[in-house]
Motif scaffolding. Structure first.
Motif, mmCIF file in Angstrom:
data_model
loop_
_atom_site.group_PDB
_atom_site.id
_atom_site.type_symbol
_atom_site.label_atom_id
_atom_site.label_comp_id
_atom_site.label_asym_id
_atom_site.label_seq_id
_atom_site.Cartn_x
_atom_site.Cartn_y
_atom_site.Cartn_z
ATOM 1 N N ALA A 1 0.855 -1.191 0.000
ATOM 2 C CA ALA A 1 0.000 0.000 0.000
ATOM 3 C C ALA A 1 0.893 1.244 0.000
ATOM 4 O O ALA A 1 1.772 1.390 0.841
ATOM 5 C CB ALA A 1 -0.925 0.004 1.203
ATOM 6 N N THR A 2 0.684 2.115 -0.942
ATOM 7 C CA THR A 2 1.543 3.287 -1.113
ATOM 8 C C THR A 2 1.178 4.380 -0.106
ATOM 9 O O THR A 2 0.073 4.391 0.442
ATOM 10 C CB THR A 2 1.393 3.861 -2.533
ATOM 11 O OG1 THR A 2 0.049 4.355 -2.681
ATOM 12 C CG2 THR A 2 1.680 2.814 -3.593
ATOM 13 N N PRO A 3 2.077 5.315 0.125
ATOM 14 C CA PRO A 3 1.750 6.442 1.003
ATOM 15 C C PRO A 3 0.529 7.229 0.512
ATOM 16 O O PRO A 3 -0.227 7.772 1.320
ATOM 17 C CB PRO A 3 3.019 7.304 0.968
ATOM 18 C CG PRO A 3 4.113 6.338 0.653
ATOM 19 C CD PRO A 3 3.484 5.322 -0.268
ATOM 20 N N ASP A 4 0.314 7.272 -0.807
ATOM 21 C CA ASP A 4 -0.862 7.964 -1.339
ATOM 22 C C ASP A 4 -2.149 7.284 -0.888
ATOM 23 O O ASP A 4 -3.117 7.944 -0.519
ATOM 24 C CB ASP A 4 -0.826 8.021 -2.865
ATOM 25 C CG ASP A 4 0.247 8.955 -3.395
ATOM 26 O OD1 ASP A 4 0.753 9.782 -2.616
ATOM 27 O OD2 ASP A 4 0.580 8.842 -4.587
ATOM 28 N N VAL A 5 -2.164 5.951 -0.922
ATOM 29 C CA VAL A 5 -3.344 5.206 -0.473
ATOM 30 C C VAL A 5 -3.550 5.423 1.016
ATOM 31 O O VAL A 5 -4.660 5.691 1.472
ATOM 32 C CB VAL A 5 -3.205 3.698 -0.795
ATOM 33 C CG1 VAL A 5 -4.295 2.890 -0.098
ATOM 34 C CG2 VAL A 5 -3.244 3.462 -2.299
ATOM 35 N N THR A 6 -2.474 5.331 1.776
ATOM 36 C CA THR A 6 -2.565 5.544 3.221
ATOM 37 C C THR A 6 -3.125 6.930 3.526
ATOM 38 O O THR A 6 -4.017 7.077 4.360
ATOM 39 C CB THR A 6 -1.180 5.360 3.864
ATOM 40 O OG1 THR A 6 -0.706 4.048 3.546
ATOM 41 C CG2 THR A 6 -1.252 5.508 5.359
ATOM 42 N N ALA A 7 -2.618 7.943 2.838
ATOM 43 C CA ALA A 7 -3.092 9.311 3.067
ATOM 44 C C ALA A 7 -4.566 9.464 2.704
ATOM 45 O O ALA A 7 -5.284 10.253 3.314
ATOM 46 C CB ALA A 7 -2.248 10.292 2.269
#
Length: 129
Positions: free
Chosen positions: A18-24
Motif C-alpha cells: 500500500a503506497t503512502p498515497d493510499v494511506t493518506a
C-alpha cells in the motif's frame, strides 16, 4: 457508508505494498492509534504523523520485515473488526507469527480510530531474538 463499503475501505489498509498515497487517502490525519501497553511501544498515539514516527519508527528497526496479514473482516455500523496475524522476521532472521484483532472506526470514509489486541509475548520474543 454501508458495512460492505467500510470493509472494502479497511481491506485497502492491509493490501501488500500500500503506497503512502493510499494511506493518506484512507487514514484520517488525526487518527487515534491505541496499542496495548504490553505490546512493544504500546500506548495511545494521536495523529498519523505521530503513529509513523513514534510507533512504527521505533518498532521497525527491530525487524527485517513486519507485516499485518488480515484473514477475516466483520463490519458492524461504523466499525470493522479484522482478525489476522503479524508475520515478522527479526534482524537475526528469526520468523514469528502473532495473532491480532484490530477494531477500526470509520467516519466520513476514513479510518479514524484503531484499537489493537495482539499476542504481545510473541512479538516481544521476536524483538529480543
Amino acid at each position: 457508508m454501508s458495512d460492505n463499503a467500510n470493509i472494502t475501505l479497511v481491506r485497502r489498509a492491509y493490501e501488500p505494498g500500500a503506497t503512502p498515497d493510499v494511506t493518506a487517502e484512507i487514514i484520517d490525519p488525526d487518527i487515534v492509534w491505541d496499542i496495548p501497553v504490553g505490546f512493544p511501544y504500546g500506548g495511545v498515539y494521536h495523529g498519523w504523523a505521530g503513529v509513523r514516527s513514534d510507533f512504527f519508527g521505533r518498532l521497525a528497526p527491530h525487524f527485517s520485515s513486519f507485516e499485518a496479514v488480515a484473514e477475516e473482516f466483520y463490519g458492524v455500523d461504523d466499525h470493522v473488526f479484522v482478525c489476522g496475524h503479524y508475520h515478522a522476521v527479526s534482524k537475526s532472521g528469526q520468523q514469528s507469527d502473532a495473532r491480532f484483532i484490530h477494531l477500526w472506526t470509520i467516519r466520513d470514509g476514513r479510518l479514524t480510530h484503531l484499537v489493537q489486541t495482539a499476542d504481545s509475548h510473541v512479538v516481544q520474543q521476536a524483538m529480543s531474538a
